[in-house]
Scaffold this active site. Sequence first.
Site, PDB file in Angstrom:
ATOM      1  N   ASP A 122       0.807  -1.227   0.000  1.00 23.47           N
ATOM      2  CA  ASP A 122       0.000   0.000   0.000  1.00 23.47           C
ATOM      3  C   ASP A 122       0.834   1.269   0.000  1.00 23.47           C
ATOM      4  OD1 ASP A 122      -2.225  -1.642   0.100  1.00 23.47           O
ATOM      5  OD2 ASP A 122      -2.305  -1.611   2.286  1.00 23.47           O
ATOM      6  N   LYS A 135       1.924   2.151  -5.005  1.00 24.46           N
ATOM      7  CA  LYS A 135       2.475   1.568  -6.240  1.00 24.46           C
ATOM      8  C   LYS A 135       1.571   1.853  -7.441  1.00 24.46           C
ATOM      9  CE  LYS A 135       2.463  -2.511  -4.311  1.00 24.46           C
ATOM     10  NZ  LYS A 135       2.049  -2.151  -2.940  1.00 24.46           N
ATOM     11  N   GLY A 191      -4.560  -4.289  -3.790  1.00 28.60           N
ATOM     12  CA  GLY A 191      -5.510  -3.249  -4.163  1.00 28.60           C
ATOM     13  C   GLY A 191      -4.678  -2.043  -4.558  1.00 28.60           C
ATOM     14  N   HIS A 192      -4.618  -1.770  -5.852  1.00 28.06           N
ATOM     15  CA  HIS A 192      -3.764  -0.685  -6.358  1.00 28.06           C
ATOM     16  C   HIS A 192      -4.643   0.462  -6.849  1.00 28.06           C
ATOM     17  CE1 HIS A 192      -0.308  -3.782  -7.142  1.00 28.06           C
ATOM     18  NE2 HIS A 192      -0.656  -3.693  -5.876  1.00 28.06           N
ATOM     19  N   GLN A 205       1.980  -6.155  -3.125  1.00 28.69           N
ATOM     20  CA  GLN A 205       2.432  -6.246  -1.722  1.00 28.69           C
ATOM     21  C   GLN A 205       3.725  -5.439  -1.553  1.00 28.69           C
ATOM     22  OE1 GLN A 205       1.291  -9.611  -3.182  1.00 28.69           O
ATOM     23  NE2 GLN A 205      -0.593  -8.650  -2.596  1.00 28.69           N
TER      24      GLN A 205
HETATM   25  P1  GDP Z   1      -0.684   0.322  -3.537  1.00 25.00           P
HETATM   26  O1  GDP Z   1      -1.297  -0.944  -3.037  1.00 25.00           O
HETATM   27  O2  GDP Z   1       0.763   0.395  -3.270  1.00 25.00           O
HETATM   28  O3  GDP Z   1      -1.006   0.602  -4.968  1.00 25.00           O
HETATM   29  O4  GDP Z   1      -1.363   1.486  -2.685  1.00 25.00           O
HETATM   30  P2  GDP Z   1      -2.933   1.660  -2.313  1.00 25.00           P
HETATM   31  O5  GDP Z   1      -3.654   2.049  -3.529  1.00 25.00           O
HETATM   32  O6  GDP Z   1      -3.407   0.447  -1.587  1.00 25.00           O
HETATM   33  O7  GDP Z   1      -2.851   2.799  -1.229  1.00 25.00           O
HETATM   34  C1  GDP Z   1      -2.300   4.043  -1.501  1.00 25.00           C
HETATM   35  C2  GDP Z   1      -3.362   5.119  -1.212  1.00 25.00           C
HETATM   36  O8  GDP Z   1      -2.725   6.364  -1.119  1.00 25.00           O
HETATM   37  C3  GDP Z   1      -4.386   5.258  -2.321  1.00 25.00           C
HETATM   38  O9  GDP Z   1      -5.601   5.626  -1.740  1.00 25.00           O
HETATM   39  C4  GDP Z   1      -3.823   6.391  -3.171  1.00 25.00           C
HETATM   40  O10 GDP Z   1      -4.822   7.078  -3.904  1.00 25.00           O
HETATM   41  C5  GDP Z   1      -3.223   7.265  -2.112  1.00 25.00           C
HETATM   42  N1  GDP Z   1      -2.060   8.076  -2.508  1.00 25.00           N
HETATM   43  C6  GDP Z   1      -1.050   7.755  -3.340  1.00 25.00           C
HETATM   44  N2  GDP Z   1      -0.111   8.730  -3.349  1.00 25.00           N
HETATM   45  C7  GDP Z   1      -0.531   9.672  -2.501  1.00 25.00           C
HETATM   46  C8  GDP Z   1       0.007  10.905  -2.035  1.00 25.00           C
HETATM   47  O11 GDP Z   1       1.104  11.326  -2.390  1.00 25.00           O
HETATM   48  N3  GDP Z   1      -0.709  11.599  -1.116  1.00 25.00           N
HETATM   49  C9  GDP Z   1      -1.908  11.180  -0.649  1.00 25.00           C
HETATM   50  N4  GDP Z   1      -2.549  11.919   0.252  1.00 25.00           N
HETATM   51  N5  GDP Z   1      -2.473  10.020  -1.072  1.00 25.00           N
HETATM   52  C10 GDP Z   1      -1.785   9.282  -1.958  1.00 25.00           C
HETATM   53  P1  IMO Z   2      -0.889  -4.215  -2.181  1.00 22.82           P
HETATM   54  O1  IMO Z   2      -0.441  -4.831  -3.489  1.00 22.82           O
HETATM   55  C1  IMO Z   2      -0.972  -4.497   2.162  1.00 22.82           C
HETATM   56  C2  IMO Z   2      -1.166  -8.519   3.893  1.00 22.82           C
HETATM   57  C3  IMO Z   2      -2.438  -8.917   4.615  1.00 22.82           C
HETATM   58  C4  IMO Z   2      -1.852  -9.861   5.671  1.00 22.82           C
HETATM   59  C5  IMO Z   2      -0.739 -10.554   4.906  1.00 22.82           C
HETATM   60  C6  IMO Z   2      -1.113 -11.921   4.362  1.00 22.82           C
HETATM   61  O2  IMO Z   2      -2.178  -3.499  -2.282  1.00 22.82           O
HETATM   62  O3  IMO Z   2       0.201  -3.430  -1.564  1.00 22.82           O
HETATM   63  P2  IMO Z   2      -2.646 -12.703   2.328  1.00 22.82           P
HETATM   64  O4  IMO Z   2      -4.097 -12.512   2.065  1.00 22.82           O
HETATM   65  O5  IMO Z   2      -1.760 -12.185   1.254  1.00 22.82           O
HETATM   66  O6  IMO Z   2      -2.303 -14.129   2.683  1.00 22.82           O
HETATM   67  O7  IMO Z   2      -2.337 -11.850   3.675  1.00 22.82           O
HETATM   68  O8  IMO Z   2      -0.382  -9.698   3.833  1.00 22.82           O
HETATM   69  N1  IMO Z   2      -1.359  -8.048   2.497  1.00 22.82           N
HETATM   70  C7  IMO Z   2      -1.255  -6.765   2.124  1.00 22.82           C
HETATM   71  N2  IMO Z   2      -1.043  -5.658   2.852  1.00 22.82           N
HETATM   72  N3  IMO Z   2      -1.058  -4.416   0.814  1.00 22.82           N
HETATM   73  C8  IMO Z   2      -1.248  -5.528   0.071  1.00 22.82           C
HETATM   74  O9  IMO Z   2      -1.218  -5.500  -1.270  1.00 22.82           O
HETATM   75  C9  IMO Z   2      -1.389  -6.769   0.721  1.00 22.82           C
HETATM   76  N4  IMO Z   2      -1.588  -8.043   0.306  1.00 22.82           N
HETATM   77  C10 IMO Z   2      -1.550  -8.810   1.394  1.00 22.82           C
HETATM   78  O10 IMO Z   2      -3.078  -7.810   5.180  1.00 22.82           O
HETATM   79  O11 IMO Z   2      -1.265  -9.100   6.687  1.00 22.82           O
HETATM   80 MG    MG Z   3      -2.872  -1.615  -1.842  1.00 25.23          MG
END
Ligand code: GDP
Ligand code: IMO
Ligand code: MG
Length: 423
Positions: free
Chosen positions: A12, A15, A39-40, A222
């Site tokens: 999270d 990415k 979840g990207h 991840q």
């Molecule tokens: P990922 O799994 O690495 O793709 O990240 P996620 O999408 O799960 O979580 C990142 C969250 O941060 C999302 O809600 C993005 O829209 C948000 N985000 C990304 N870059 C920034 C930033 O620079 N500032 C803020 N406030 N939010 C951001």
């Molecule tokens: P992205 O790609 C954050 C965490 C789960 C749990 C552990 C194992 O969005 O960054 P699993 O279901 O994979 O067996 O769970 O890994 N986890 C993540 N945490 N971002 C993710 O993906 C994750 N995918 C799995 O919360 O702690």
């Molecule tokens: Mg994510």
Amino acid sequence: MNVVLIGAQWGDEGKGKIIDILSEKVDYIVRYQGGNNAGHTVVVKNKEYIFHLIPSGILHEGKVCCIGNGVVIDPAVLLQEIEEIKKVGVYIGSRLKISSLAHVIMPYHKNLDVLREGKRAHKIGTTGRGIGPCYSDKINRCGIRMVDLLNPEVLKDKLADNLKEKNEIFKKVFGHPGFNFNSIYNEYLKYGKIFSSYICNTASLLNKAIENKKDVLFEGAQGTFLDIDFGTYPFVTSSSATAGGACIGTGVSPRRIDRIVGVAKAYSTRVGEGPFPTEFSVDFSELMRNKGNEFGATTGRPRRCGWFDAVMVKEAVLLNGITELAIMKMDVLDGLKKINICEGYKYRGKLFKDFPDDLEVMEKAKPSYKEMPGWPENIDKPRSYRQLHPNAKAYLEYIRDMLKVKISMVSVGSARDETIFLK
Ligand code: GDP
Ligand code: IMO
Ligand code: MG
């Protein structure tokens, strides 16, 4: 240029946003591990898209998006994702390619994930999507692959064999009635028909593309510390989330990789259980969670929040061979008086400057912090490095110097244009 993008923390990191930005410059985007535990998020023109299986480059017209052999696929989720994206007017057509060798998440994997978690003394806090059990079957050599969905006889044979063993386990160990062959068989044969035009040899496709001077972006899911080998085991996911996973999960040789982009938040977050040395106190965590909207993009769970841990990110630089860093969510630190950076772990009178293999150190250590002055809230978002507050620049430069790696992007908001590119 072939670029691998990985998360340098616990997932999270943001990415999805950087994949979307870099996608413009490449021809192919490929997911190589994980599944719909990911979840990207991509934000374009105030609209938020969350991708779980389809590469986050899909919004860029004409780009080919692959799901590599290293990914585990829940066909129902993929189908839903394809339909949702079509609904918002994104043309998929032949742009989506699915590896015939990717393993399939079956209904029993999802149940087993949840049931096992229920029995564990130390819960992992999995996403409950069947990821671990599906990868276990892959390693146990009883998994079902996408190509099997195209062959009714093979699917029948493999599914029957699996259910014979699994139904006994479900009944005896978990008191679960088990699964009906016919309903799974018919459902998954249907998926085979639906996906047949997407399923192909993606390794060959990507290698030919590279041969023809096309550029490939490898989308990691991840993060480094959720990696099955290098993460905070057993509080990890079941795949290789470090850069090496890109080669295993696509069939592209390490010789072909030119750049490794590491994505890290300007602080830390983690969803699920496991050690987190720099975790904030409950109240401050809540404040920062709301400020940074730190709720899981897949499960909606609140993310735990803490200070930037340079010990971890330094290890991530080493493990992945990171050539440049994208530092995300700098805006979330706006308005804090003081900001901490963890430079080591103190445990039993010793100072650990390197990431420890022993989980007990991570669990019980007290972080050793470098305290830095904060900066005021920004009314106008900075659009260039020059416009950043001097203390924000000092913070970034301290991280850069400590980790000995350049910072190429700084993100100050979720939108595409809220990104500062450094030379
Ligand atoms: P990922 O799994 O690495 O793709 O990240 P996620 O999408 O799960 O979580 C990142 C969250 O941060 C999302 O809600 C993005 O829209 C948000 N985000 C990304 N870059 C920034 C930033 O620079 N500032 C803020 N406030 N939010 C951001
Ligand atoms: P992205 O790609 C954050 C965490 C789960 C749990 C552990 C194992 O969005 O960054 P699993 O279901 O994979 O067996 O769970 O890994 N986890 C993540 N945490 N971002 C993710 O993906 C994750 N995918 C799995 O919360 O702690
Ligand atoms: Mg994510």
